[in-house]
Design a protein around this motif. Structure first.
Motif, PDB file in Angstrom:
ATOM      1  N   GLN A 113      65.412  17.533  14.828  1.00  0.00           N
ATOM      2  CA  GLN A 113      64.788  18.808  15.163  1.00  0.00           C
ATOM      3  C   GLN A 113      65.212  19.287  16.547  1.00  0.00           C
ATOM      4  OE1 GLN A 113      60.636  17.775  14.510  1.00  0.00           O
ATOM      5  NE2 GLN A 113      60.639  18.833  12.527  1.00  0.00           N
ATOM      6  N   GLU A 116      68.715  20.672  16.242  1.00  0.00           N
ATOM      7  CA  GLU A 116      68.721  21.998  15.624  1.00  0.00           C
ATOM      8  C   GLU A 116      68.285  23.065  16.626  1.00  0.00           C
ATOM      9  OE1 GLU A 116      66.130  21.410  12.337  1.00  0.00           O
ATOM     10  OE2 GLU A 116      67.670  20.486  11.052  1.00  0.00           O
ATOM     11  N   TYR A 117      67.260  22.747  17.398  1.00  0.00           N
ATOM     12  CA  TYR A 117      66.768  23.701  18.399  1.00  0.00           C
ATOM     13  C   TYR A 117      67.831  23.966  19.460  1.00  0.00           C
ATOM     14  CZ  TYR A 117      63.867  25.598  22.160  1.00  0.00           C
ATOM     15  OH  TYR A 117      63.348  26.382  23.167  1.00  0.00           O
ATOM     16  N   SER A 119      71.019  23.696  19.088  1.00  0.00           N
ATOM     17  CA  SER A 119      72.108  24.466  18.482  1.00  0.00           C
ATOM     18  C   SER A 119      71.799  25.961  18.515  1.00  0.00           C
ATOM     19  CB  SER A 119      72.349  24.014  17.046  1.00  0.00           C
ATOM     20  OG  SER A 119      72.834  22.686  17.010  1.00  0.00           O
ATOM     21  N   GLU A 120      70.531  26.297  18.293  1.00  0.00           N
ATOM     22  CA  GLU A 120      70.126  27.699  18.343  1.00  0.00           C
ATOM     23  C   GLU A 120      70.277  28.262  19.752  1.00  0.00           C
ATOM     24  OE1 GLU A 120      66.150  27.903  16.930  1.00  0.00           O
ATOM     25  OE2 GLU A 120      66.634  27.201  14.905  1.00  0.00           O
ATOM     26  N   LEU A 121      70.078  27.398  20.741  1.00  0.00           N
ATOM     27  CA  LEU A 121      70.141  27.846  22.134  1.00  0.00           C
ATOM     28  C   LEU A 121      71.544  27.739  22.735  1.00  0.00           C
ATOM     29  CD1 LEU A 121      66.901  26.267  23.651  1.00  0.00           C
ATOM     30  CD2 LEU A 121      67.241  28.617  22.909  1.00  0.00           C
ATOM     31  N   ARG A 122      72.488  27.174  21.986  1.00  0.00           N
ATOM     32  CA  ARG A 122      73.805  26.893  22.553  1.00  0.00           C
ATOM     33  C   ARG A 122      74.475  28.104  23.206  1.00  0.00           C
ATOM     34  NH1 ARG A 122      76.804  22.675  22.376  1.00  0.00           N
ATOM     35  NH2 ARG A 122      75.575  21.731  20.699  1.00  0.00           N
ATOM     36  N   LYS A 125      72.858  28.558  26.496  1.00  0.00           N
ATOM     37  CA  LYS A 125      73.156  27.426  27.375  1.00  0.00           C
ATOM     38  C   LYS A 125      74.567  27.526  27.930  1.00  0.00           C
ATOM     39  CE  LYS A 125      74.523  23.368  26.094  1.00  0.00           C
ATOM     40  NZ  LYS A 125      74.689  22.012  25.524  1.00  0.00           N
TER      41      LYS A 125
END
Length: 198
Positions: A113, A116-117, A119-122, A125
């Motif tokens: 999890q 996944e989180y 990855s959404e913020l990549r 970032k």
């Protein structure tokens, strides 16, 4: 204060995020200047005042943290030190380190999890990292708030040896053994993440 924190929560664990002092002071000052100009003071606040005020505040917090840790060696194991750049580049690895030092198990589900989180913020970032590496402590950025690397270094000169001892072997030069001066910030995000773990 840390004293009040441990009085209320004697088994608390504090995560300290270490960052280059010049970059930290610059960010504090530029953020404060932006907020003051846009929200509170109508652009009347002098940049040189903002830079110096934020630098003094950062130094006060850093000195307070160091003083507490030096005077309470019995709480040594209740502090976890991580590097800011490590958090930015590989937050999951840092999280695993924290769990390990707390003698906790990071479940496969939780790790998935988190991945996944992240990855959404990549995209965000990568943008932040690019900005920090590109001009986070550049001369132009520093000059906007009337600071310089020399001014920041002088403000923390009496704290550098403690920082180097804490960071020995992590940021040290292979030939001299000297580390870069670092600030130690207690980040709210880590505190919230860990608040329910113990």
């Amino acid at each position: 204060s840390l004293g009040a924190l441990f009085e209320e929560y004697p088994d608390a664990t504090v995560v300290c995020v270490h960052r280059d002092l010049t970059a930290e002071a610059t960010e504090w000052a530029t953020t404060a200047l932006t907020l003051r100009r846009g929200l509170f003071e109508g652009g009347q606040k002098a940049p040189e005042s903002t830079g110096r005020e934020e630098l003094d505040t950062l130094r006060l917090l850093e000195a307070s943290l160091q003083k507490y840790r030096q005077s309470h060696p019995e709480r040594r194991e209740q502090f976890i030190d991580v590097d800011f750049e490590d958090v930015m580049r590989n937050p999951l690895a840092v999280t695993e380190k924290i769990y390990k030092q707390l003698n906790l198990t990071l479940s496969k589900r939780a790790k998935t999890q988190m991945g996944e989180y992240l990855s959404e913020l990549r995209p965000l970032k990568d943008e932040i990292i690019s900005k920090r590496v590109g001009d986070g402590d550049s001369e132009e950025t520093l000059s906007r708030v009337r600071l310089s690397k020399e001014i920041v270094a002088n403000a923390f000169s009496d704290l550098d040896s403690w920082n180097r001892n804490q960071e020995e072997g992590r940021e040290g030069d292979a030939n001299t053994g000297e580390g870069r001066a670092r600030s130690s910030s207690i980040r709210g995000s880590w505190s919230r993440m860990l608040s329910g773990l113990k």
